[in-house]
Design a protein around this motif. Structure first.
Motif, PDB file in Angstrom:
ATOM      1  N   THR A   1       8.930   6.917 -19.738  1.00 59.27           N
ATOM      2  CA  THR A   1       7.818   6.117 -20.239  1.00 59.27           C
ATOM      3  C   THR A   1       8.335   4.843 -20.888  1.00 59.27           C
ATOM      4  N   VAL A   2       7.475   3.838 -20.888  1.00 62.29           N
ATOM      5  CA  VAL A   2       7.773   2.574 -21.552  1.00 62.29           C
ATOM      6  C   VAL A   2       6.481   2.047 -22.169  1.00 62.29           C
ATOM      7  N   THR A   3       6.619   1.094 -23.049  1.00 66.15           N
ATOM      8  CA  THR A   3       5.470   0.341 -23.549  1.00 66.15           C
ATOM      9  C   THR A   3       5.551  -1.032 -22.903  1.00 66.15           C
ATOM     10  N   VAL A   4       4.526  -1.390 -22.141  1.00 62.80           N
ATOM     11  CA  VAL A   4       4.546  -2.680 -21.444  1.00 62.80           C
ATOM     12  C   VAL A   4       3.877  -3.742 -22.304  1.00 62.80           C
ATOM     13  N   LEU A   5       4.443  -4.929 -22.229  1.00 59.71           N
ATOM     14  CA  LEU A   5       3.935  -6.073 -22.981  1.00 59.71           C
ATOM     15  C   LEU A   5       3.351  -7.077 -22.005  1.00 59.71           C
ATOM     16  N   PRO A   6       2.416  -7.883 -22.339  1.00 63.62           N
ATOM     17  CA  PRO A   6       1.844  -8.071 -23.671  1.00 63.62           C
ATOM     18  C   PRO A   6       0.727  -7.074 -23.994  1.00 63.62           C
ATOM     19  N   GLN A   7       0.378  -6.198 -23.036  1.00 64.65           N
ATOM     20  CA  GLN A   7      -0.739  -5.277 -23.254  1.00 64.65           C
ATOM     21  C   GLN A   7      -0.491  -4.251 -24.358  1.00 64.65           C
ATOM     22  N   LYS A   8       0.785  -3.964 -24.644  1.00 64.60           N
ATOM     23  CA  LYS A   8       1.167  -2.908 -25.580  1.00 64.60           C
ATOM     24  C   LYS A   8       0.548  -1.579 -25.156  1.00 64.60           C
ATOM     25  N   GLN A   9       0.668  -1.291 -23.858  1.00 59.43           N
ATOM     26  CA  GLN A   9       0.122  -0.063 -23.307  1.00 59.43           C
ATOM     27  C   GLN A   9       1.249   0.824 -22.794  1.00 59.43           C
ATOM     28  N   LEU A  10       0.994   2.116 -22.843  1.00 58.62           N
ATOM     29  CA  LEU A  10       1.928   3.089 -22.318  1.00 58.62           C
ATOM     30  C   LEU A  10       1.929   3.011 -20.798  1.00 58.62           C
ATOM     31  N   ALA A  11       3.120   3.082 -20.208  1.00 57.67           N
ATOM     32  CA  ALA A  11       3.243   3.033 -18.751  1.00 57.67           C
ATOM     33  C   ALA A  11       4.315   4.023 -18.312  1.00 57.67           C
ATOM     34  N   PHE A  12       4.247   4.392 -17.022  1.00 55.57           N
ATOM     35  CA  PHE A  12       5.121   5.437 -16.494  1.00 55.57           C
ATOM     36  C   PHE A  12       5.943   4.967 -15.302  1.00 55.57           C
ATOM     37  N   HIS A  13       7.140   5.533 -15.206  1.00 57.26           N
ATOM     38  CA  HIS A  13       7.933   5.462 -13.991  1.00 57.26           C
ATOM     39  C   HIS A  13       7.765   6.824 -13.332  1.00 57.26           C
ATOM     40  N   LEU A  14       7.417   6.826 -12.052  1.00 48.18           N
ATOM     41  CA  LEU A  14       7.142   8.069 -11.337  1.00 48.18           C
ATOM     42  C   LEU A  14       8.291   8.429 -10.408  1.00 48.18           C
ATOM     43  N   ALA A  15       8.520   9.720 -10.249  1.00 48.34           N
ATOM     44  CA  ALA A  15       9.582  10.194  -9.360  1.00 48.34           C
ATOM     45  C   ALA A  15       9.291   9.830  -7.905  1.00 48.34           C
ATOM     46  N   GLU A  16       8.028   9.820  -7.533  1.00 44.85           N
ATOM     47  CA  GLU A  16       7.651   9.658  -6.128  1.00 44.85           C
ATOM     48  C   GLU A  16       7.578   8.216  -5.646  1.00 44.85           C
ATOM     49  N   ILE A  17       7.453   7.261  -6.556  1.00 43.90           N
ATOM     50  CA  ILE A  17       7.278   5.860  -6.146  1.00 43.90           C
ATOM     51  C   ILE A  17       8.264   4.977  -6.901  1.00 43.90           C
ATOM     52  N   ASP A  18       9.043   4.214  -6.151  1.00 41.24           N
ATOM     53  CA  ASP A  18       9.981   3.272  -6.744  1.00 41.24           C
ATOM     54  C   ASP A  18       9.414   1.863  -6.604  1.00 41.24           C
ATOM     55  N   LEU A  19       8.950   1.309  -7.706  1.00 40.29           N
ATOM     56  CA  LEU A  19       8.490  -0.078  -7.687  1.00 40.29           C
ATOM     57  C   LEU A  19       9.730  -0.968  -7.815  1.00 40.29           C
TER      58      LEU A  19
ATOM     59  N   ALA B   1       0.825  -1.219   0.000  1.00 40.48           N
ATOM     60  CA  ALA B   1       0.000   0.000   0.000  1.00 40.48           C
ATOM     61  C   ALA B   1       0.856   1.264   0.000  1.00 40.48           C
ATOM     62  N   ASN B   2       2.011   1.233   0.659  1.00 39.38           N
ATOM     63  CA  ASN B   2       2.862   2.432   0.719  1.00 39.38           C
ATOM     64  C   ASN B   2       3.571   2.719  -0.603  1.00 39.38           C
ATOM     65  N   LYS B   3       3.473   1.798  -1.564  1.00 35.27           N
ATOM     66  CA  LYS B   3       4.068   2.011  -2.894  1.00 35.27           C
ATOM     67  C   LYS B   3       2.975   2.101  -3.955  1.00 35.27           C
ATOM     68  N   TRP B   4       1.732   2.321  -3.519  1.00 29.15           N
ATOM     69  CA  TRP B   4       0.626   2.396  -4.458  1.00 29.15           C
ATOM     70  C   TRP B   4       0.149   3.834  -4.609  1.00 29.15           C
ATOM     71  N   LEU B   5      -0.526   4.087  -5.708  1.00 30.17           N
ATOM     72  CA  LEU B   5      -1.050   5.408  -6.031  1.00 30.17           C
ATOM     73  C   LEU B   5      -2.186   5.812  -5.100  1.00 30.17           C
ATOM     74  N   LYS B   6      -2.371   7.139  -4.994  1.00 32.73           N
ATOM     75  CA  LYS B   6      -3.508   7.688  -4.259  1.00 32.73           C
ATOM     76  C   LYS B   6      -4.272   8.609  -5.202  1.00 32.73           C
ATOM     77  N   LYS B   7      -5.549   8.333  -5.352  1.00 32.04           N
ATOM     78  CA  LYS B   7      -6.391   9.116  -6.262  1.00 32.04           C
ATOM     79  C   LYS B   7      -6.341  10.594  -5.894  1.00 32.04           C
ATOM     80  N   ASP B   8      -6.304  11.446  -6.921  1.00 33.71           N
ATOM     81  CA  ASP B   8      -6.269  12.910  -6.814  1.00 33.71           C
ATOM     82  C   ASP B   8      -4.924  13.463  -6.347  1.00 33.71           C
ATOM     83  N   GLN B   9      -3.946  12.612  -6.127  1.00 34.09           N
ATOM     84  CA  GLN B   9      -2.611  13.085  -5.739  1.00 34.09           C
ATOM     85  C   GLN B   9      -1.784  13.371  -6.986  1.00 34.09           C
ATOM     86  N   GLU B  10      -0.926  14.392  -6.897  1.00 38.72           N
ATOM     87  CA  GLU B  10      -0.047  14.731  -8.006  1.00 38.72           C
ATOM     88  C   GLU B  10       1.215  13.875  -7.954  1.00 38.72           C
ATOM     89  N   TYR B  11       1.638  13.419  -9.144  1.00 38.52           N
ATOM     90  CA  TYR B  11       2.869  12.672  -9.316  1.00 38.52           C
ATOM     91  C   TYR B  11       3.636  13.291 -10.475  1.00 38.52           C
TER      92      TYR B  11
END
Length: 115
Positions: A45-63, A30-40
């Protein structure tokens, strides 16, 4: 840092707002998960597979290794101002071998009036 230039440091951080914090995978604490309405800040950016969707690395959260296989947040969880959406397009071009069209980007993100 962009995924096609691992030694290039990107100083551009693009503000975004989380619009969807639902469906947290059990592998991400939970401490590494997003919070709705919070700014990040998108730092690359990357394209994740197999979904072929755009995804982000955020400054505030290190997965980190403990979150595997999750390394990025899907773009459809975020909204951008029009100005920041244009900045995001530039970042995508810098960070990806894949060129997203503005139409594709708008399908995977939302315009937000104010950040």
């Amino acid at each position: 840092m962009c995924n096609n230039a691992p030694f290039l440091i990107n100083l551009l951080m693009i503000p975004t707002i989380c619009i969807d914090d639902s469906r947290r995978p059990k592998m991400i604490p939970a401490n590494k998960w997003l919070k709705k309405d919070q700014e990040y800040h998108v730092i690359y950016t990357v394209t994740v597979l197999p979904q072929k969707q755009l995804a982000f690395h955020l400054a505030e959260i290190d997965l980190d290794e403990s979150c595997k296989p999750y390394e990025y947040f899907l773009a459809n969880r975020f909204a951008f101002t029009q100005e920041n959406l244009l900045l995001l397009m530039e970042l995508i071009k810098d960070c990806s071998e894949t060129d997203f069209s503005l139409e594709e980007l708008l399908q995977q993100t939302e315009i937000h009036e104010e950040i």
